[in-house]
Write an enzyme that holds these catalytic residues in place. Sequence first.
Site, PDB file in Angstrom:
ATOM      1  N   ASP A  88       4.390   6.915  -0.246  1.00  0.00           N
ATOM      2  CA  ASP A  88       4.277   5.559  -0.774  1.00  0.00           C
ATOM      3  C   ASP A  88       4.707   5.545  -2.235  1.00  0.00           C
ATOM      4  O   ASP A  88       4.691   6.582  -2.909  1.00  0.00           O
ATOM      5  CB  ASP A  88       2.825   5.071  -0.706  1.00  0.00           C
ATOM      6  CG  ASP A  88       2.298   4.945   0.715  1.00  0.00           C
ATOM      7  OD1 ASP A  88       3.125   4.921   1.657  1.00  0.00           O
ATOM      8  OD2 ASP A  88       1.076   4.874   0.872  1.00  0.00           O
ATOM      9  N   ASP A 131       3.186   4.340  -5.395  1.00  0.00           N
ATOM     10  CA  ASP A 131       1.885   3.912  -5.914  1.00  0.00           C
ATOM     11  C   ASP A 131       2.022   3.549  -7.383  1.00  0.00           C
ATOM     12  O   ASP A 131       2.486   4.370  -8.196  1.00  0.00           O
ATOM     13  CB  ASP A 131       0.860   5.035  -5.758  1.00  0.00           C
ATOM     14  CG  ASP A 131       0.677   5.457  -4.306  1.00  0.00           C
ATOM     15  OD1 ASP A 131       0.362   4.586  -3.490  1.00  0.00           O
ATOM     16  OD2 ASP A 131       0.849   6.651  -4.008  1.00  0.00           O
TER      17      ASP A 131
END
Length: 224
Positions: A146, A148
């Site tokens: 991901d 982040d």
Amino acid sequence: MSEPITPSAFTRQDLVRADPRAWASWLCTREDLADVPHLAGWAEAARPLIVRRRVPGEGAEVVPLGLPLPPADGKRRIGLALPAEHLTGIAGPSLAEAAAHAPAAWHETIAAAVALGKRYGLTPRPFGGLLWQAVTGLAYLSATSDLDLLWPCTEPFPTGLLDGLASIADNAPIRLDGEILLPGGTGLHWRELRDAPEGGTVLAKGLDTLAMRPVAGLRIRDPA
């Protein structure tokens, strides 16, 4: 004579470097970590630690810290606590500064997030895999990682920021995750905050607390 450094000097999500001697002394108390890669030379290589949320049993006289190992080394999360006098706070990279460490497929999304920050006078910072890859030189990112982000903000902050993040996320080739980071280190998940109804609550993560916080007063509409 300078004032002594106390644990209150550090907040959640701060990056710090540990004195190598203090790091070595702590590591000697953890026989279970003796064969874990990278740890022996972590502090000597000036690799940072991150201030995490305090867990029950950890006293206020120490700073709660953590570091994740790279996925190839088990993706293990190492937790520890050290006295503040053995720590030095450092500035983490901005998202723009960390972009060079991201896969090429992320660059358009990163550019959009940086532009969104400029629109609101904010400087997003990475955490998660992109942060650790940027500050350690080790391989943390994979095809399933991901992106982040931390968005340091004062209160209240504009709903346009949250809507802008949602728009970027809808068009990103990866999952866009992260927090609105309030002064003092309290984090609010941006998706939860955006989706919460007026009169609702959102989980607030602080250094010493986990609490549901009213949404009222946190969000403000963009000026017309």
